[in-house]
Write a protein that holds these residues in place. Structure first.
Motif, short mmCIF file in Angstrom:
data_model
loop_
_atom_site.label_atom_id
_atom_site.label_comp_id
_atom_site.label_asym_id
_atom_site.label_seq_id
_atom_site.Cartn_x
_atom_site.Cartn_y
_atom_site.Cartn_z
N ARG A 150 13.97 3.50 34.38
CA ARG A 150 12.62 3.40 34.97
C ARG A 150 11.45 2.93 34.74
O ARG A 150 10.85 3.04 35.56
CB ARG A 150 12.49 4.97 34.51
N HIS A 159 15.85 12.89 36.53
CA HIS A 159 14.99 12.90 36.34
C HIS A 159 14.09 14.09 37.52
O HIS A 159 13.29 13.59 38.21
CB HIS A 159 14.27 12.33 35.86
N ASP A 183 9.47 23.48 29.11
CA ASP A 183 10.45 22.64 28.67
C ASP A 183 11.42 22.80 27.72
O ASP A 183 11.59 22.39 26.53
CB ASP A 183 9.29 21.37 27.70
N GLU A 196 16.87 18.76 35.87
CA GLU A 196 17.41 17.31 35.23
C GLU A 196 18.91 17.21 34.92
O GLU A 196 19.13 17.29 33.56
CB GLU A 196 16.52 16.62 33.61
O1 LIG Z 1 4.74 11.70 31.48
P1 LIG Z 1 7.09 11.01 30.98
O2 LIG Z 1 7.43 10.55 30.45
O3 LIG Z 1 6.94 11.31 32.16
O4 LIG Z 1 7.62 12.70 30.90
C1 LIG Z 1 7.50 14.15 31.82
C2 LIG Z 1 8.63 15.19 31.05
O5 LIG Z 1 9.59 14.99 31.62
C3 LIG Z 1 10.95 15.73 31.01
O6 LIG Z 1 11.89 15.52 31.00
C4 LIG Z 1 10.69 15.87 29.44
O7 LIG Z 1 11.41 17.64 29.66
C5 LIG Z 1 8.98 16.51 29.24
O8 LIG Z 1 8.90 17.02 28.27
C6 LIG Z 1 7.99 15.38 29.61
O9 LIG Z 1 6.96 15.63 29.35
#
Ligand SMILES: O=P(O)(O)OC[C@H]1O[C@@H](O)[C@H](O)[C@@H](O)[C@@H]1O
Length: 341
Positions: free
Chosen positions: A141, A216, A263, A316
């Motif tokens: 990403r 995601h 989560d 996700e």
């Molecule tokens: O802030 P990021 O790194 O994009 O992650 C966002 C979230 O992504 C999710 O997939 C995780 O389960 C969470 O724990 C996390 O906080």
């Protein structure tokens, strides 16, 4: 898992400056780099064969810039869909069906190329979450992907593109944390079935490697607490808010509703999941392939939450609980199809 018989020549990636890229795409009907004729998926969702046809006058894609980053807007007029993809992170940032946006994009999304873009579909690869040697959710990403191919399917029922990334695109710090030779390709298809995303990775080296993966997805919802999520009933999950404790799963016959921070990584989830947004009266369906697990996440306003937290729901599909192992020469593919009226 399936092994490859594809010649390496099919995987040559392109590189070049923004202007070369722009000259190459501009506002054209289609662009092809190499051939995908040998890309055959043996089961699950199809990796669709894209064709280029210079006589095709359909305006399929537009290249633009967002912040410092290159972006492609791909259309499929017959199904009234449009998708936007930023090459940094291969991040899908928008998907509109019937002119209605289906993904959340944070007002704070950073388009400088310094941070992952928050919203749409960031890719978590080769590491989901903090579980491994890399920074949270891995490097896919935060890497600059290349446009490999863009075109239409043989039957012209869908338009799509393929992006690629390999170890040659990584900096030395990433290579020392993840010292493996790989080629990843990401196919994004818009067609009558909806939005398909296919992620494929091949081990190009002489050592085996393992990885975890997730799409995601940040879905745009009217209010996260007025959504019901279907498909996670009685499925055991790892609760990331409770020191990764495993729980047996809940019955939730009328769908799971988030009323507090959630989560969770659900393991072995069904291949079809759905979100019903009772304010929008909208159903989003996700069909997933070779992706056994599903993360469900919303920070629900706790400290550090995105200011728009009420307006997204992250569901996700991924391969998280059991890492995927690839021997030299082997490939793996995980896919999802997202549908909404
Ligand atoms: O802030 P990021 O790194 O994009 O992650 C966002 C979230 O992504 C999710 O997939 C995780 O389960 C969470 O724990 C996390 O906080």
């Amino acid at each position: 898992l399936w092994t490859t018989t594809h010649p390496k020549s099919c995987w040559k990636r392109r590189s070049g400056s923004y202007s070369a890229f722009r000259r190459k795409i501009g506002r054209v009907s289609c662009v092809v780099e190499g051939s995908s004729q040998n890309m055959e998926v043996k089961s699950g969702a199809d990796w669709k064969i894209l064709e280029s046809d210079s006589s095709d006058q359909q305006q399929m894609a537009i290249l633009s810039k967002v912040g410092n980053l290159e972006q492609i807007t791909l259309h499929h007029a017959p199904s009234n869909q449009q998708v936007q993809v930023v090459l940094f992170g291969a991040t899908v940032t928008s998907w509109k069906k019937n002119q209605v946006e289906r993904f959340f994009l944070s007002q704070e999304a950073d388009f400088s190329g310094q941070k992952p873009i928050r919203g749409g579909i960031p890719l978590c690869f080769p590491q989901f979450g903090p579980y491994g040697p890399l920074a949270q959710h891995g490097f896919a990403r935060i890497s600059y992907w290349h446009l490999k191919q863009m075109g239409t399917t043989q039957d012209r029922s869908a338009n799509g593109l393929i992006l690629s990334l390999s170890n040659q695109d990584l900096n030395s710090a990433l290579i020392s944390s993840w010292p493996f030779l790989f080629t990843a390709e990401y196919q994004i298809i818009l067609g009558f079935d909806g939005l398909e995303t296919h992620f494929r990775v091949r081990n190009d080296g002489e050592e085996p490697f393992s990885f975890t993966f997730a799409f995601h997805n940040y879905f745009d919802v009217s209010d996260v607490s007025s959504c019901q999520i279907f498909g996670l009933e009685n499925i055991p999950y790892c609760d990331r808010r409770k020191n990764d404790e495993w729980s047996e799963g809940e019955e939730n016959l009328s769908g799971f509703q988030m009323m507090e921070p959630v989560d969770r990584i659900y393991s072995s989830t069904p291949d079809e999941l759905a979100i019903f947004d009772s304010s929008k009266l909208q159903i989003i369906k996700i069909k997933k392939y070779h992706l056994p697990d599903s993360t469900l996440w919303n920070p629900f306003g706790i400290q550090g939450s995105d200011p728009g937290w009420k307006r997204f729901l992250c569901l996700e599909p991924g391969a998280i609980k059991s890492p995927i192992h690839l021997k030299p020469g082997e490939e793996w593919q995980g896919s999802q199809l997202i549908q909404s009226e």
